[in-house]
Scaffold this active site. Structure first.
Site, PDB file in Angstrom:
ATOM      1  CG  ASN A   1      28.857   0.155  23.829  1.00 36.14           C
ATOM      2  OD1 ASN A   1      29.910  -0.401  24.075  1.00 36.14           O
ATOM      3  ND2 ASN A   1      28.587   1.400  24.227  1.00 36.14           N
TER       4      ASN A   1
ATOM      5  CB  CYS B   1     -20.751  -0.526 -20.288  1.00 40.20           C
ATOM      6  SG  CYS B   1     -19.252  -0.508 -19.318  1.00 40.20           S
TER       7      CYS B   1
ATOM      8  CG  HIS C   1     -15.477  -5.000 -17.202  1.00 46.20           C
ATOM      9  ND1 HIS C   1     -16.843  -4.880 -17.360  1.00 46.20           N
ATOM     10  CD2 HIS C   1     -15.237  -6.317 -17.020  1.00 46.20           C
ATOM     11  CE1 HIS C   1     -17.400  -6.074 -17.262  1.00 46.20           C
ATOM     12  NE2 HIS C   1     -16.456  -6.963 -17.054  1.00 46.20           N
TER      13      HIS C   1
ATOM     14  CG  MET D   1      13.304  -2.993  16.246  1.00 50.48           C
ATOM     15  SD  MET D   1      12.073  -1.724  16.090  1.00 50.48           S
ATOM     16  CE  MET D   1      13.003  -0.266  16.471  1.00 50.48           C
ATOM     17  CG  LEU D   2      20.210  -2.965  15.957  1.00 54.94           C
ATOM     18  CD1 LEU D   2      19.891  -2.299  14.642  1.00 54.94           C
ATOM     19  CD2 LEU D   2      21.343  -2.218  16.661  1.00 54.94           C
TER      20      LEU D   2
ATOM     21  CG  ASP E   1       9.982  -5.000  21.908  1.00 59.21           C
ATOM     22  OD1 ASP E   1      11.202  -4.958  21.641  1.00 59.21           O
ATOM     23  OD2 ASP E   1       9.278  -3.974  22.052  1.00 59.21           O
TER      24      ASP E   1
END
Ligand code: NAD
Length: 696
Positions: free
Chosen positions: A527, A261, A165, A639-640, A659
């Site tokens: 590469n 309250c 609240h 991954m790249l 992977d």
């Protein structure tokens, strides 16, 4: 003199769990201690205010928390509509009490939760109401508060369940001060608070004080009554001119409440005599979702996104598709505190993939045209540009839906008219030219439902988004082989992206076989895969490791650089193959079969090989050209490159990502495209099984 409403704790107990404080505390409160603590609070307040009592009721243990009765301003009260059924029984008692005491009672529509002064607090100096939402109160209720109380409502989103609240973490004080726990609010709400309350008036409490319910305080002029406070907080309040009285309320803390309250101020006046500002903060839109809303989980995800982004929703209509293949349709009203948040929510809903027609005006079910803005600086999009996703998309232009071409992720949409023909095309930010008309915001954009995707998905049961475990590898291989066989037979286009691990794991001969037998129409890599593959062809090693024996060969590391040097001498891989220097391997097969490849450079690259494209923009373009028209993409242990390829591939292209790292696989499968699947396994093993399954 202030008048405060309280309710004796005769029937107070913890009989259910509706907030984190109650967890584990059922039947653990002591009635005697609770009675004593309440009486002490009562007596403390009685020194500064007149107290009215509402009779306690058996079976309504939380009636003691009178703050949740409603929100009062002058002679009006808006009665609470409790979120949890456990507290809904309190509503008629409070309504009857306020009626009897001459208040003008407003009642909210059914099923529109609002929890009174628990979630709505008048600023003590300014003519505005702070209103919370996120756990108990619906944002839509704030509109009613603004209208009925004729006051500006500032909506604050609560994000920490412990502070469910607003009055558990936020307490406007006299003199324009504010006692609050900033971390209970989202960033937007924190900014709103900071924009309205100057820094020297904001008293932020620590988590230690917050969980003692220091913000759940009663403020009567310079007096503040609370459960407990650290010495540092006491010091801060005293130096702001307040007198702090603490009185223990531990039994009520177990139920998630404290001083504030347990009390409700009955004579709330407008803080200043200033004009009544009615500023409706809410922005609402109607969205239509079409698709397999339930079985795909889309409906849940859409509603979660709305709430997670800070909005709220109301499902206005839901037509469930009658047959398994028919689509469902839902109309949802989305509310957000401002336009920026609404745009964010709408963009996410479009991304989610259901067709979403934004209906600008309830009475006019015609979707708006897309909004266009001109590019004024080359390579820079207008601020509010729409960010594309992988899904087939249409935009509305002059009342017609136009299909967006060259769909890809993370682009813009440029609209052109050539010879009376309208063309909408995805363009990367960097390619934008001055004068290009770019789609902005989210109006007039929809994703196209692709029924054929569903048919395929059920046919290829395994092709559901998700990660396959090791045990399922063989099954996945069987399905990929079957799929590829069919694609090959009908002249389909299969693209492979691969990292150097393919060579280290002995997968090179298998990938070479796939190329030789016509299963690969383009190869994408970097590469490393090329250097390692060529090294293996020349020396039988990969990074100096003898692949037959799995052992490093003495002096082997030099093979790597010698390979690079040799290819550089010939000028290209193709030239080296044609000169008979390279006689086997993946790239040998590519050259022999005329399969195009693209090697994208990276900062890790040795050499590089003459074929490696070190201009990354050019490399991305080469990749995009080779991906164009692909039916299936196999992503092997990079991954790249896998993630790069995933981002530039439109929906509808089947993707299999192999992977050893589940995170990589999940990232690809998370595109939300049902055609992508992930296989967590060793790539060498996968390729061996695939070749075996294809019988080559
Ligand atoms: P990467 O980190 O992007 O991907 C390697 C992936 O292989 C990881 O996701 C990993 O989980 C996975 N993997 C590891 N072992 C596996 C196995 N047995 N089976 C299945 N998956 C396995 O790295 P990358 O793609 O190798 O290289 C990134 C960039 O760096 C590329 O452009 C690459 O060409 C370049 N690079 C250059 C050289 C070099 O020139 N000598 C060497 C290495 C990398």
């Amino acid at each position: 003199m202030s008048k405060i409403l309280m309710c004796a704790p005769d029937y107070f107990e913890i009989g259910y769990e509706i907030n984190p404080w109650m967890q584990g505390n059922i039947a653990r409160s002591s009635p005697a201690v609770a009675a004593e603590q309440w009486q002490k609070l009562h007596d403390t307040i009685a020194q500064f205010a007149q107290i009215e009592l509402i009779p306690p009721q058996p079976g309504l243990p939380d009636l003691v928390f009178t703050a949740n009765a409603g929100i009062i301003l002058e002679n009006r009260v808006i009665i609470s509509r409790f979120y949890h059924p456990e507290r809904q029984g309190e509503e008629p008692y409070f309504t009857e009490w306020f009626d009897r005491h001459g208040f003008q009672v407003h009642t909210l529509p059914l099923r529109l939760p609002f929890e009174g002064a628990g979630d709505a607090l008048l600023d003590r100096e300014q003519n505005w109401l702070w209103a919370g939402y996120g756990f108990r109160t619906e944002l839509d209720a704030h509109n009613y508060l603004a209208n009925w109380l004729d006051i500006e409502v500032l909506s604050l989103r609560l994000i920490d369940r412990r502070f469910y609240h607003l009055d558990t973490c936020f307490c406007p004080l006299s003199g324009g001060y504010l006692l609050y726990y900033p971390s209970a609010f989202d960033r937007y709400s924190q900014q709103l608070i900071e924009s309205r309350i100057p820094p020297h008036k904001r008293i932020a409490v620590s988590e230690t004080d917050a969980i003692k319910f220091a913000c759940n305080s009663i403020n009567l002029d310079e007096i503040i009554v609370m459960n407990d406070a650290s010495s540092s907080l006491t010091g801060k309040l005293e130096s702001a001119g307040f007198k702090l009285i603490t009185t223990p309320l531990s039994e009520f803390l177990k139920a998630g409440g404290a001083a504030k309250c347990l009390s409700l101020k009955l004579n709330e006046l407008r803080p200043t005599a200033a004009r009544a500002v009615v500023n409706l903060p809410l922005v609402t839109e109607q969205i239509e979702l079409v698709g397999h809303l339930l079985d795909s989980g889309l409906m849940n995800r859409a509603l979660d996104r709305i709430v997670d982004a800070g909005g709220s929703f109301q499902v206005l209509k839901f037509d469930l598709g009658e047959q398994r293949h028919s689509t469902s349709r839902a109309q949802v009203k989305v509310s957000a505190p401002d336009r920026a948040m609404m745009e964010d929510i709408l963009a996410q809903l479009i991304d989610l993939g259901a067709t979403s027609d934004r209906v600008p005006d309830r009475d006019r079910a015609i979707p708006p045209n897309a909004r266009l803005e001109k590019v004024i600086q080359a390579g820079v999009a207008p601020d509010e540009f729409y960010v594309t996703n992988i899904y087939p998309t249409e935009i509305r232009y002059r009342g017609e839906w136009v299909r967006v071409r060259q769909q890809r992720m993370d682009g813009t949409i440029v609209v052109r008219e050539i010879g009376g023909k309208v063309m909408a095309t995805c363009k990367l930010i960097r390619d934008l030219q001055v004068g290009d008309m770019v789609v902005v915001d989210t109006a007039g954009i929809r994703r196209i439902e692709q029924p054929e995707v569903r048919t395929e998905a059920s046919e290829f049961g395994f092709m559901s988004s998700g990660v396959s475990s090791e045990r399922r590898v063989e099954l996945v291989v069987e399905q990929v082989a079957w799929d590829w066989q069919r694609l090959k037979d009908r002249g389909g286009r299969m693209v492979v992206t691969a990292g150097p691990v393919v060579i280290h794991t002995g997968g090179s001969q298998h990938l070479a076989a796939l190329i030789r037998h016509g299963y690969v129409q383009a190869l994408l890599g970097g590469n490393a895969i090329a250097v390692h593959d060529l090294e293996q062809s020349l020396y039988g090693t990969s990074l100096g490791v003898d692949l037959q024996r799995g052992k490093p060969q003495s002096g082997g590391h030099r093979h790597h650089l010698k390979t690079i040097n040799l290819i550089r001498k010939y000028g290209s891989i193709e030239a080296a193959v044609k000169a008979g220097i390279i006689t086997s391997g993946i790239f040998y097969e590519c050259v022999k079969a005329g399969v195009p490849y693209s090697l994208a450079g990276s900062i890790r690259d040795d050499g590089p090989l003459p074929d490696t494209e070190m201009d990354l923009i050019k490399a991305q373009q080469d990749y995009a050209n080779l991906i164009y028209g692909a039916d299936s993409i196999l992503m092997l242990s990079s991954m790249l490159h896998s993630i790069g390829v995933g981002n530039m591939t439109p929906a509808g292209v089947k993707m299999v990502c192999v992977d050893i790292n589940p995170a990589v696989v999940t990232k690809l499968a998370d595109r939300g495209s049902i055609e992508s699947t992930g296989v967590v396994t060793d790539v060498g093993l996968f390729l061996r099984l695939l070749v075996h399954q294809l019988g080559i």
